[in-house]
Design an enzyme around this catalytic site. Sequence first.
Site, PDB file in Angstrom:
ATOM      1  N   CYS A   1       6.831  -1.157   0.078  1.00 45.91           N
ATOM      2  CA  CYS A   1       6.227  -0.126   0.462  1.00 45.91           C
ATOM      3  C   CYS A   1       6.964   1.227   0.495  1.00 45.91           C
ATOM      4  O   CYS A   1       7.598   1.660  -0.346  1.00 45.91           O
ATOM      5  CB  CYS A   1       5.256  -0.277   1.804  1.00 45.91           C
ATOM      6  SG  CYS A   1       3.835   0.834   1.734  1.00 45.91           S
TER       7      CYS A   1
ATOM      8  N   GLU B   1       2.113  -6.020   0.838  1.00 47.60           N
ATOM      9  CA  GLU B   1       2.871  -6.223   2.033  1.00 47.60           C
ATOM     10  C   GLU B   1       2.001  -6.787   3.081  1.00 47.60           C
ATOM     11  O   GLU B   1       0.711  -6.442   3.003  1.00 47.60           O
ATOM     12  CB  GLU B   1       3.145  -4.834   2.403  1.00 47.60           C
ATOM     13  CG  GLU B   1       3.805  -4.558   3.911  1.00 47.60           C
ATOM     14  CD  GLU B   1       4.111  -3.023   4.073  1.00 47.60           C
ATOM     15  OE1 GLU B   1       3.476  -2.093   3.564  1.00 47.60           O
ATOM     16  OE2 GLU B   1       4.973  -2.771   4.922  1.00 47.60           O
TER      17      GLU B   1
ATOM     18  N   LYS C   1      12.213  -5.356   4.753  1.00 45.72           N
ATOM     19  CA  LYS C   1      12.094  -4.060   4.448  1.00 45.72           C
ATOM     20  C   LYS C   1      12.901  -3.331   5.004  1.00 45.72           C
ATOM     21  O   LYS C   1      13.183  -3.340   6.292  1.00 45.72           O
ATOM     22  CB  LYS C   1      10.980  -3.889   4.974  1.00 45.72           C
ATOM     23  CG  LYS C   1      10.271  -2.302   4.635  1.00 45.72           C
ATOM     24  CD  LYS C   1       8.805  -2.040   5.210  1.00 45.72           C
ATOM     25  CE  LYS C   1       8.358  -0.704   4.692  1.00 45.72           C
ATOM     26  NZ  LYS C   1       6.941  -0.518   5.269  1.00 45.72           N
TER      27      LYS C   1
HETATM   28  C1  ACM Z   1       3.962   1.478   4.244  1.00 44.56           C
HETATM   29  O1  ACM Z   1       5.264   1.601   4.235  1.00 44.56           O
HETATM   30  N1  ACM Z   1       3.332   0.519   4.713  1.00 44.56           N
HETATM   31  C2  ACM Z   1       3.684   2.940   4.141  1.00 44.56           C
END
Ligand code: ACM
Length: 268
Positions: A145, A40, A112
């Site tokens: 993530c 990420e 995301k």
């Molecule tokens: C995250 O979602 N970077 C912990």
Amino acid sequence: MDVKVGFVQTSPMLGEVEKNVESALLLASSKEADLLVFPELFNTGYLFLSKDDLAKVAEPIPNGPTTERLMKFASEHSVSVVAGIAERDGRAFYNSAVIISSDGDYVGKYRKLHLFSTEKLVFEPGNLGLQVFDLGKIRVGVMICFDWIFPEVARVLSLKGAHLIAHPANLVLPYAQTAMLARSIENRVFTITANRIGCEERGGKKLCFTGKSQITSPDMKVLTRASEDLMEVGVVSIDPREAENKNITELNNLWEDRRPKEYYILTR
Ligand code: ACM
């Protein structure tokens, strides 16, 4: 059919986009693969204090320098790429991943859905849904993530036909590497978590990232796992067809045995 898939575990420096990208690509070129997953925000680092701060490094996708550099790398090395990038779209910022084919073509992007902690102060939540990308040898679902903590994400990607879930990450909590084993067995899919290492300290906050990037199999094995403190590339050969068999026992099939009418509360 053997497909070589892997992660690139990096250690970006906040704001040093060109250095971060070039060092990640140098590392990535040390191993041959059909698909590589990068962490990420692999090009920018993680700890943005404000939208102004983020605006200095966020890029359009696909017409931004990092995506263009990744496309060149993908075509030179005949490798598909999934990589986390801070995306700018007009006045909005997204924590995104770009997907590139082994011909170096732009395939798509994911934004995301589940923002973690102070990401909520600078990024908009994703608005492109959950998508599976056909990369020729393998179908790849993408999540980023903290999406891991919502099992619905991996479930939807698997129901949409993913053989493998690519999971760019900047993990700070100690749970995901174990939880991804559950995501693998409950959906019978491969997963690649590409995490970063190192710490970032800014504005009175310090975050340390947990490394241990890993690849898991549909029968809940860790096929390879990186250290918690080194930049590393991990590549394994897999047969994507293994993920098409959803049988857990002779009489239990993960898809046929589902009782979706009993799960309606999930969509409220
Ligand atoms: C995250 O979602 N970077 C912990």
